[in-house]
Design a protein around this motif. Sequence first.
Motif, PDB file in Angstrom:
ATOM      1  N   CYS A  48      55.626  -0.034  56.835  1.00 31.91           N
ATOM      2  CA  CYS A  48      56.841   0.717  56.892  1.00 31.91           C
ATOM      3  C   CYS A  48      56.734   2.215  56.366  1.00 31.91           C
ATOM      4  O   CYS A  48      55.943   2.345  55.588  1.00 31.91           O
ATOM      5  N   SER A  49      57.715   3.172  56.915  1.00 28.45           N
ATOM      6  CA  SER A  49      57.498   4.353  56.309  1.00 28.45           C
ATOM      7  C   SER A  49      58.536   4.627  55.046  1.00 28.45           C
ATOM      8  O   SER A  49      59.289   3.739  54.866  1.00 28.45           O
ATOM      9  N   ASP A  50      58.108   5.774  54.447  1.00 28.95           N
ATOM     10  CA  ASP A  50      58.842   5.936  53.150  1.00 28.95           C
ATOM     11  C   ASP A  50      60.454   6.179  53.578  1.00 28.95           C
ATOM     12  O   ASP A  50      61.176   5.592  52.849  1.00 28.95           O
ATOM     13  N   GLU A  51      60.556   6.735  54.746  1.00 28.32           N
ATOM     14  CA  GLU A  51      61.951   6.955  55.255  1.00 28.32           C
ATOM     15  C   GLU A  51      62.773   5.495  55.402  1.00 28.32           C
ATOM     16  O   GLU A  51      64.092   5.471  54.902  1.00 28.32           O
ATOM     17  N   GLU A  52      62.023   4.780  55.824  1.00 29.72           N
ATOM     18  CA  GLU A  52      62.800   3.351  56.348  1.00 29.72           C
ATOM     19  C   GLU A  52      63.107   2.684  54.992  1.00 29.72           C
ATOM     20  O   GLU A  52      64.205   2.096  54.852  1.00 29.72           O
ATOM     21  N   TYR A  53      62.231   2.768  54.020  1.00 26.87           N
ATOM     22  CA  TYR A  53      62.187   2.029  52.836  1.00 26.87           C
ATOM     23  C   TYR A  53      63.370   2.780  51.888  1.00 26.87           C
ATOM     24  O   TYR A  53      64.256   1.915  51.341  1.00 26.87           O
ATOM     25  N   ASN A  54      63.292   3.790  51.718  1.00 29.74           N
ATOM     26  CA  ASN A  54      64.440   4.644  51.053  1.00 29.74           C
ATOM     27  C   ASN A  54      65.686   4.642  51.850  1.00 29.74           C
ATOM     28  O   ASN A  54      66.671   4.540  50.829  1.00 29.74           O
ATOM     29  N   GLU A  55      65.883   4.310  52.870  1.00 25.41           N
ATOM     30  CA  GLU A  55      67.234   4.029  53.408  1.00 25.41           C
ATOM     31  C   GLU A  55      67.846   2.628  52.986  1.00 25.41           C
ATOM     32  O   GLU A  55      68.849   2.641  52.844  1.00 25.41           O
ATOM     33  N   GLN A  56      66.866   1.606  52.862  1.00 20.74           N
ATOM     34  CA  GLN A  56      67.256   0.359  52.336  1.00 20.74           C
ATOM     35  C   GLN A  56      67.697   0.215  51.105  1.00 20.74           C
ATOM     36  O   GLN A  56      68.524  -0.381  50.421  1.00 20.74           O
ATOM     37  N   VAL A  57      66.970   1.184  50.142  1.00 18.26           N
ATOM     38  CA  VAL A  57      66.999   1.394  48.758  1.00 18.26           C
ATOM     39  C   VAL A  57      68.636   1.920  48.648  1.00 18.26           C
ATOM     40  O   VAL A  57      69.494   1.686  47.854  1.00 18.26           O
ATOM     41  N   GLU A  58      69.032   3.323  49.592  1.00 19.79           N
ATOM     42  CA  GLU A  58      70.304   3.776  49.380  1.00 19.79           C
ATOM     43  C   GLU A  58      71.497   2.887  49.864  1.00 19.79           C
ATOM     44  O   GLU A  58      72.543   2.879  48.977  1.00 19.79           O
ATOM     45  N   LEU A  59      70.907   1.834  50.788  1.00 22.24           N
ATOM     46  CA  LEU A  59      72.239   0.858  51.179  1.00 22.24           C
ATOM     47  C   LEU A  59      72.559  -0.220  49.946  1.00 22.24           C
ATOM     48  O   LEU A  59      73.493  -0.390  49.870  1.00 22.24           O
ATOM     49  N   ALA A  60      71.354  -0.743  49.329  1.00 19.39           N
ATOM     50  CA  ALA A  60      71.328  -1.425  48.022  1.00 19.39           C
ATOM     51  C   ALA A  60      72.240  -0.958  47.044  1.00 19.39           C
ATOM     52  O   ALA A  60      73.087  -1.414  46.377  1.00 19.39           O
ATOM     53  N   THR A  61      71.642   0.471  46.822  1.00 25.12           N
ATOM     54  CA  THR A  61      72.700   1.274  45.796  1.00 25.12           C
ATOM     55  C   THR A  61      73.902   1.220  45.948  1.00 25.12           C
ATOM     56  O   THR A  61      74.860   1.102  45.129  1.00 25.12           O
ATOM     57  N   SER A  62      74.486   1.423  47.412  1.00 25.91           N
ATOM     58  CA  SER A  62      75.916   1.567  47.625  1.00 25.91           C
ATOM     59  C   SER A  62      76.514   0.366  47.543  1.00 25.91           C
ATOM     60  O   SER A  62      77.694   0.068  47.075  1.00 25.91           O
ATOM     61  N   PHE A  63      75.655  -0.734  47.831  1.00 20.40           N
ATOM     62  CA  PHE A  63      76.214  -2.242  47.590  1.00 20.40           C
ATOM     63  C   PHE A  63      76.489  -2.471  46.424  1.00 20.40           C
ATOM     64  O   PHE A  63      77.405  -3.112  45.980  1.00 20.40           O
ATOM     65  N   LEU A  64      75.663  -2.118  45.369  1.00 18.61           N
ATOM     66  CA  LEU A  64      75.678  -2.239  43.876  1.00 18.61           C
ATOM     67  C   LEU A  64      76.992  -1.635  43.337  1.00 18.61           C
ATOM     68  O   LEU A  64      77.590  -1.905  42.385  1.00 18.61           O
ATOM     69  N   GLN A  65      77.238  -0.252  43.986  1.00 22.14           N
ATOM     70  CA  GLN A  65      78.391   0.344  43.817  1.00 22.14           C
ATOM     71  C   GLN A  65      79.805  -0.173  44.002  1.00 22.14           C
ATOM     72  O   GLN A  65      81.022   0.389  43.726  1.00 22.14           O
ATOM     73  N   GLY A  66      79.572  -1.053  44.918  1.00 21.70           N
ATOM     74  CA  GLY A  66      80.917  -1.893  45.489  1.00 21.70           C
ATOM     75  C   GLY A  66      81.271  -1.163  46.676  1.00 21.70           C
ATOM     76  O   GLY A  66      82.576  -1.477  47.229  1.00 21.70           O
ATOM     77  N   LYS A  67      80.457  -0.678  47.546  1.00 24.75           N
ATOM     78  CA  LYS A  67      80.961  -0.035  48.774  1.00 24.75           C
ATOM     79  C   LYS A  67      80.651  -0.665  49.761  1.00 24.75           C
ATOM     80  O   LYS A  67      79.687  -0.387  50.692  1.00 24.75           O
ATOM     81  N   ASN A  68      80.840  -2.074  50.019  1.00 25.47           N
ATOM     82  CA  ASN A  68      80.594  -2.910  50.822  1.00 25.47           C
ATOM     83  C   ASN A  68      80.975  -2.483  52.255  1.00 25.47           C
ATOM     84  O   ASN A  68      79.824  -2.595  53.131  1.00 25.47           O
ATOM     85  N   GLN A  69      82.098  -2.213  52.481  1.00 27.58           N
ATOM     86  CA  GLN A  69      82.340  -1.721  53.913  1.00 27.58           C
ATOM     87  C   GLN A  69      81.924  -0.642  54.337  1.00 27.58           C
ATOM     88  O   GLN A  69      81.369  -0.246  55.566  1.00 27.58           O
ATOM     89  N   GLN A  70      81.398   0.370  53.302  1.00 25.38           N
ATOM     90  CA  GLN A  70      80.744   1.776  53.732  1.00 25.38           C
ATOM     91  C   GLN A  70      79.245   1.346  54.158  1.00 25.38           C
ATOM     92  O   GLN A  70      78.801   2.028  55.115  1.00 25.38           O
TER      93      GLN A  70
END
Length: 623
Positions: free
Chosen positions: A186-208
Amino acid sequence: MKKSREPFNAKQFLRSLTHQPGVYRMYDESGDIIYVGKAKDLRKRVGSYFRAQVDSPKTQTLVKQIAHIDVTVTNTEAEALILENNFIKKYRPRYNVLLRDDKSYPYILVSDHQHPRLAFHRGTRREKGRYFGPFPNGVAVRNSLRLLQKLFPVRQCDDSYYRARSRPCLQYQLKRCLAPCVEGYCSDEEYNEQVELATSFLQGKNQQVIDRLVIKMEDASGDLEFERAAGYRDQIGALRQIQERNAVTGNQQELDVIGYARQGGIAAVHLLFVRDGAVQGSRSYFPKVPHNTEDSEVLLAFLLQFYLNDQVERRLPREIILPEQNAANVLDPEQELAALEQALAQKIRMTHNVRGERRQYQVLAQKNALNALESKSHQASTMMMRTQALEQVLDFGRPITRMECFDISHTMGQETVASCVVFDQQGPKKSDYRRYNIKGITPGDDYAAMAQALQRRFDPVKNAKIDAAPMPDILFIDGGKGQLSQAENYFSDWSNSVGKAAPLLIGVAKGESRKPGLETLILAGSHATIPLSADAPALHLVQHIRDESHRFAITGHRQRRAKVRRTSRLEDIPGIGAKRRQRLLQNLGGLQQVKQASIDQLAAVPGVSRDLAETIYHAFRDE
């Protein structure tokens, strides 16, 4: 700050005080901050303390002790809230309600690596990264991590495991990690994309998160990357299932419910954490409450200190339900809620008049608060009863306010540690606990260890040092007459040299079979024993103190022993400096090889003589 020689002139001070919002700090004659408060209008708020008629006894007592007032002006009331909270935590004024925050909350950590990891974290935040929480308990964190692993393929492995990989692990095969540890997967861009999604989920932004994944899926499909689009589709489906499950189990996805009870000088605040439609856990708090403080003030102080504490990356609830009886006074005309929302930069609904499912949560929180208060009160009354029983047994003549106990722990004489635990009428006073690493004695000499521990504890008192801990009324020595004699020798001329009475010295000797209830209490001087039955409350108190001292000493000894195991013993061998240590390690290949080397192998290292080689050889064998 210098002591004030003249009485505080309130009229003169108020004459030049601003009407802007800010924080005020009240000092006594010794320069200690005794109260911190915030105000929307500083002159009006501070002036209210000096009116002709002040109803609150607490305020009357406070005003009598004011020698000086400092103010800090802020731009908004929200800024004043944050500053007030910081000052209260820093100075812990005795007339403020103080929340004794529990530091053991677990968090989820998103580390600050090239390829960040999701991890369970508890304790001091030394590692760089973003912390999400706090969670009510470790189970809630691990359940959340398992859920995140299914939703977002972000690594959760330790750094040592991550660095050692040469091919993907099983988590990659299960599609729960993108295998950033191995190049080409995987590329760094693909991995960081998933990290950002996980971070948003932890912030409670499920719908976003779902909306972003939908866009990603459509883009991938438009680029004919159907396999990647299918991956996004599966993520969206999993998130949808979570939302559907929440709709079935309940609509209260983010909710904190507060229960409150107070009796006999003890206040209990119970907090229910409702997340994802279910109670994930709860906590009970027992704030330090000054005398004559209103319940509404206690509850408001809890709200401000709890929700303004560690607010960065904190997952705040959308709604807070207050206890029904006290809420009306908390939601006062000063619009504390609006200021709190502004300080947190988040819209929070706060209410107390609820029905249906919220009402059930409110009743549950109140029941838990009453139960916590009852348990705490019972514990305090039991401690008081046992202390009074000990006073009667010893014919002490005055209330016992402080008791200390010393214990020695070691393994075959190595890494000796002495512990000192402190009890008062409320029970263990852990902030005053101390450990002493004993050095310079013959290994296994418990008498010398006890003598050294007593010197290090009480010499500062003898020398009248400012930071010395107060003297105890009773000093327990875990041991027989030999250990007790060390304390007797130390305090033999105490009254003449210090001018103060020495504490009552009592030795606690174990019974023949070392079973609880067979302990013997030995009085200093006469060495007479104190007869106590196995069910005597006074003996139960002594057992509690002795067991706590024993536990504290063993814990410290184990920590010290573990530290030694992680440390090279070469540093402790006479004649081994930095250069010789480096030569030994380089020539023999490491510390384990040095430990296993023969005398001839050690002597073959440049700069190591035959005598020194024998010293090294025997040092490791003796260890």
